[in-house]
Scaffold this active site. Structure first.
Site, PDB file in Angstrom:
ATOM      1  N   ASP A 233       0.864  -1.393  -0.125  1.00  0.00           N
ATOM      2  CA  ASP A 233      -0.042   0.146  -0.020  1.00  0.00           C
ATOM      3  C   ASP A 233       0.907   1.156  -0.053  1.00  0.00           C
ATOM      4  O   ASP A 233       0.518   2.226   0.655  1.00  0.00           O
ATOM      5  CB  ASP A 233      -1.135   0.125   1.287  1.00  0.00           C
ATOM      6  CG  ASP A 233      -2.246   0.986   0.977  1.00  0.00           C
ATOM      7  OD1 ASP A 233      -2.546   1.185  -0.023  1.00  0.00           O
ATOM      8  OD2 ASP A 233      -2.416   1.684   2.145  1.00  0.00           O
TER       9      ASP A 233
ATOM     10  N   ALA B 151      -2.541   7.562   5.002  1.00  0.00           N
ATOM     11  CA  ALA B 151      -2.995   7.477   3.544  1.00  0.00           C
ATOM     12  C   ALA B 151      -1.998   6.255   2.876  1.00  0.00           C
ATOM     13  O   ALA B 151      -2.163   6.166   1.491  1.00  0.00           O
ATOM     14  CB  ALA B 151      -2.456   8.932   2.935  1.00  0.00           C
TER      15      ALA B 151
END
Length: 386
Positions: free
Chosen positions: A272, A299
């Site tokens: 990610d 994020a």
């Protein structure tokens, strides 16, 4: 080209073989042999110097790294730089990811990936994380781009994708069974995520064909005594898999360890990973070992797959062979490629990572092509057998 890589401690995916050699023939693995045994004569050799050799890593969710962010600028040049970054750190198969985005950006990302698929080894397709997610669990995603799917919209998306869409994260409670069926019929792997689904809603979606889950714990309904939620539904399912971000920030290492005890081979690693960005809909900046958006919302990670493996060993307490499987064999299963990648065995694609005790990649082999890196104390060279 046919050559031997030796000596190495080889992690095949099922065994750990010290002092072994791997015979590579073109794009495939021909044999795994004891380095001290009888080896093919007149075959060039590359010095493995006793380092660890494992299957190449398979990252099904990466946004950026190496100074580029594909999710903001999904161009061929950025994709090529992201490919070089992943190879540098042992990832041979990868899936660039796009968050909930405007339709034009989605179309551009799909077109870029579709054009690159025939010529970029290890590119698996595009992962769309959204736009069919729940606003209540949007995390760092932009609410203005969230959509509710219709069969017509799905048909248009699949037509535009032209086979490039390989994985989609969606909120099961926001997607009807006909939409799930249409995506599955097109060969798209569906992952539950950014979801407030109840245990019952998630379990029903798993029965309909949603087969995995995106970054376990993050942006999903949690496990509670009277509301087991999406996390509980994953734990309770027999076959459903789940990705997890092993950076100690997205979830505690204890949560990862507990989940691995429950899920076993169903738990796999993703990075990610994102990158600094100052323009576009998604603006990130690094804060320690992770990234936040302009509002300070978590994020993305600063991980590589090799770092995630190291964290699983050093901080979670998993055996190295299992951590390596979580980064290679198990994600290969998610996308139906476990007979092609994720192992070091005859007939498998020659995708491997050579790394040291400090979890630094010294070389990446992709489709038999050997890429050496500066982590190695001296240059590699092909030396003919005496």
């Amino acid at each position: 080209m046919r050559y031997l890589l030796m000596p190495c401690t080889v992690y095949t995916g099922t065994e750990v073989l010290p002092d072994h050699a791997v015979l590579i023939n073109g794009e495939r693995i021909e044999a795994v042999l004891p380095a001290s045994g009888e080896l093919p004569a007149e075959v060039p050799r590359r010095d493995g110097r006793g380092l660890h050799l494992c299957p190449g890593f398979v990252d099904l969710q990466i946004y950026g790294g190496g100074g580029v962010l594909f999710s903001v600028e999904p161009t061929p040049a950025v994709l090529a730089r992201l490919r070089a970054h992943t190879l540098r750190h042992g990832t041979t198969s990868f899936m660039p990811c796009l968050p909930t985005s405007p339709p034009a950006l989605m179309a551009q990302a799909l077109a870029t990936v579709q054009a690159a698929l025939p010529t970029m080894p290890g590119l698996l397709g595009l992962h769309l994380e959204g736009p069919y997610i729940n606003p209540l669990k949007k995390g760092a995603h932009q609410a203005e781009f969230i959509q509710t799917p219709t069969p017509q919209a799905i048909d248009e998306l699949l037509t535009a994708a032209a086979g490039a869409l390989r994985l989609m994260t969606l909120a099961p409670e926001r997607v009807s069974p006909p939409v799930v069926a249409r995506l599955r019929a097109a060969g798209v792997v569906l992952s539950a995520g950014h979801s407030a689904a109840t245990y019952e809603e998630a379990s029903a979606a798993f029965e309909q064909g949603v087969s995995t889950t995106t970054h376990l714990f993050n942006a999903m309904s949690g496990f509670e005594s009277r509301a087991p939620g999406l996390v509980g539904a994953v734990y309770d399912a027999a076959q459903v898999q789940a990705s997890i971000i092993a950076d100690g920030v997205h979830c505690a290492y204890a949560a990862l360890r507990i989940s691995q005890k429950i899920l076993g081979e169903r738990l796999f690693l993703i990075t990610d990973a994102v990158e600094n960005s100052t323009y576009g809909a998604y603006r990130f900046h690094q804060q320690g070992d992770y990234f936040v958006d302009e509002n300070g919302t978590l994020a993305g990670s600063a991980l590589t797959m090799l770092t995630a493996v190291r964290n699983c060993v050093q901080h979670v307490g998993l055996p190295l062979p299992e951590a390596l499987r979580m980064a290679s064999l198990y994600p290969a299963r998610v996308i139906g490629l476990a007979n092609e990648i994720g192992r070091i065995a005859p007939g498998y694609r020659a995708d491997m990572c050579l790394f040291d005790d400090d979890y630094q990649a010294h070389a990446t082999i992709i489709s038999g092509e050997f890429h050496a890196y500066s982590a190695a104390p001296h240059a590699y060279s092909a030396v003919p057998t005496a």
